[in-house]
Design a protein around this motif. Structure first.
Motif, PDB file in Angstrom:
ATOM      1  N   HIS A 107      50.514   0.259  41.625  1.00  0.00           N
ATOM      2  CA  HIS A 107      50.843  -0.135  43.004  1.00  0.00           C
ATOM      3  C   HIS A 107      51.540  -1.495  42.970  1.00  0.00           C
ATOM      4  O   HIS A 107      51.407  -2.245  41.999  1.00  0.00           O
ATOM      5  N   SER A 161      52.430   2.307  46.277  1.00  0.00           N
ATOM      6  CA  SER A 161      52.887   2.858  45.006  1.00  0.00           C
ATOM      7  C   SER A 161      54.414   2.974  45.020  1.00  0.00           C
ATOM      8  O   SER A 161      54.985   3.454  46.004  1.00  0.00           O
ATOM      9  N   GLY A 218      50.084  11.124  55.376  1.00  0.00           N
ATOM     10  CA  GLY A 218      49.682  10.562  54.091  1.00  0.00           C
ATOM     11  C   GLY A 218      49.477  11.614  53.016  1.00  0.00           C
ATOM     12  O   GLY A 218      49.018  11.302  51.915  1.00  0.00           O
ATOM     13  N   SER A 264      49.678  -2.743  49.785  1.00  0.00           N
ATOM     14  CA  SER A 264      49.764  -2.314  48.397  1.00  0.00           C
ATOM     15  C   SER A 264      50.313  -0.888  48.376  1.00  0.00           C
ATOM     16  O   SER A 264      49.696   0.041  48.895  1.00  0.00           O
ATOM     17  N   HIS A 319      46.536  11.884  58.621  1.00  0.00           N
ATOM     18  CA  HIS A 319      46.187  12.487  57.327  1.00  0.00           C
ATOM     19  C   HIS A 319      47.371  13.264  56.756  1.00  0.00           C
ATOM     20  O   HIS A 319      47.664  13.178  55.564  1.00  0.00           O
ATOM     21  N   ARG A 332      56.217   6.214  46.256  1.00  0.00           N
ATOM     22  CA  ARG A 332      56.417   6.602  47.662  1.00  0.00           C
ATOM     23  C   ARG A 332      57.890   6.484  48.058  1.00  0.00           C
ATOM     24  O   ARG A 332      58.562   5.489  47.717  1.00  0.00           O
ATOM     25  N   LEU A 333      58.375   7.443  48.851  1.00  0.00           N
ATOM     26  CA  LEU A 333      59.736   7.334  49.397  1.00  0.00           C
ATOM     27  C   LEU A 333      59.826   6.050  50.221  1.00  0.00           C
ATOM     28  O   LEU A 333      60.847   5.357  50.236  1.00  0.00           O
ATOM     29  N   THR A 334      58.740   5.730  50.902  1.00  0.00           N
ATOM     30  CA  THR A 334      58.663   4.504  51.713  1.00  0.00           C
ATOM     31  C   THR A 334      58.995   3.262  50.884  1.00  0.00           C
ATOM     32  O   THR A 334      59.691   2.358  51.363  1.00  0.00           O
ATOM     33  N   VAL A 387      51.945  14.334  52.550  1.00  0.00           N
ATOM     34  CA  VAL A 387      53.219  14.951  52.150  1.00  0.00           C
ATOM     35  C   VAL A 387      54.294  13.861  52.146  1.00  0.00           C
ATOM     36  O   VAL A 387      54.321  12.992  53.025  1.00  0.00           O
ATOM     37  N   SER A 388      55.149  13.911  51.110  1.00  0.00           N
ATOM     38  CA  SER A 388      56.196  12.887  51.023  1.00  0.00           C
ATOM     39  C   SER A 388      57.396  13.262  51.889  1.00  0.00           C
ATOM     40  O   SER A 388      57.699  14.455  52.055  1.00  0.00           O
ATOM     41  N   ARG A 426      60.143  13.106  50.929  1.00  0.00           N
ATOM     42  CA  ARG A 426      61.096  13.795  50.032  1.00  0.00           C
ATOM     43  C   ARG A 426      61.003  15.308  50.216  1.00  0.00           C
ATOM     44  O   ARG A 426      61.967  16.026  50.035  1.00  0.00           O
ATOM     45  N   GLY A 435      57.711   7.899  57.413  1.00  0.00           N
ATOM     46  CA  GLY A 435      56.390   7.337  57.700  1.00  0.00           C
ATOM     47  C   GLY A 435      55.468   7.494  56.511  1.00  0.00           C
ATOM     48  O   GLY A 435      55.611   8.437  55.720  1.00  0.00           O
ATOM     49  N   VAL A 492      48.845   4.131  55.251  1.00  0.00           N
ATOM     50  CA  VAL A 492      48.331   3.148  54.280  1.00  0.00           C
ATOM     51  C   VAL A 492      46.997   2.591  54.757  1.00  0.00           C
ATOM     52  O   VAL A 492      46.823   2.303  55.938  1.00  0.00           O
TER      53      VAL A 492
END
Ligand SMILES: Cc1cc2nc3c(=O)[nH]c(=O)nc-3n(C[C@H](O)[C@H](O)[C@H](O)COP(=O)(O)O)c2cc1C
Length: 179
Positions: free
Chosen positions: A132, A51, A83, A49, A80, A54-56, A85-86, A88, A30, A33
């Protein structure tokens, strides 16, 4: 006035959603965005948009499918954290952070239980920039919680989550009808 690195925040507050994506091998992730928007009405096309860090982003490049989940204010803490922590660093991030996932109807990616609406989408185009990439999705299906969506708009009671900037969030109030 000096322009900070986050000058784009002059274009906030804006709604926040959570994109759910899936890797080739079936891992689900997840990502919160706020830089998303409608692009075309029929067919319904929308963009996000994202980056490439992102793992996403990697998952979307692998399977092209997402769900974009429009979240209510009561999920502010969870959104929050998603958005911040990754995936990964935190495997199975959504479930670890307390979200419940449900199967979607067209794509293999699940959606979030309790979302005010969610769109099942497939990547159809991409426009890369310096930090991005504008990812363009065609919607395959849109689901709306009709309790909070009346006369084709979200009601004030829906309490759509808005991102102001950093760790500041809001909800819309004082709807007015003109004309
Ligand atoms: C409120 C909020 C809005 C965000 N909006 C975006 C966005 O529009 N595009 C983006 O690339 N990252 C955005 N982020 C950052 C990602 O959500 C964050 O980097 C996330 O940890 C990425 O997770 P992943 O690496 O597991 O995909 C946002 C973060 C927050 C908290």
């Amino acid at each position: 006035m000096s322009l900070s690195k986050y000058v784009a925040r002059i274009m906030h507050p804006r709604p926040v959603s959570v994109i759910v994506s899936r890797s080739r091998t079936g891992e689900v992730n997840g990502c919160s965005v706020s830089w998303f928007m409608p692009v075309n009405v029929d067919p319904f096309i929308f963009s996000v948009s994202l980056s490439p860090r992102r793992l996403t982003y990697s998952y979307i490049k692998e399977t092209r499918e997402i769900t974009l989940n429009i979240m209510p204010f009561k999920f502010v803490e969870e959104v929050h954290r998603v958005g911040s922590v990754s995936g990964r660093e935190l495997k199975n991030k959504l479930v670890e952070l307390g979200f419940e996932l449900e199967e979607s109807s067209v794509v293999k990616v699940p959606h979030i239980k309790g979302a005010l609406a969610y769109v099942e989408g497939v990547l159809i185009n991409e426009l890369p920039f310096e930090d991005h990439s504008l990812m363009v999705f065609k919607s395959l299906k849109v689901h709306v919680d009709e309790k909070y969506f009346k006369e084709n708009v979200f009601t004030e009671e829906a309490e759509i989550l808005l991102h102001v900037g950093g760790n500041i969030y809001a909800k819309p109030s004082n709807y007015v009808r003109v004309g």
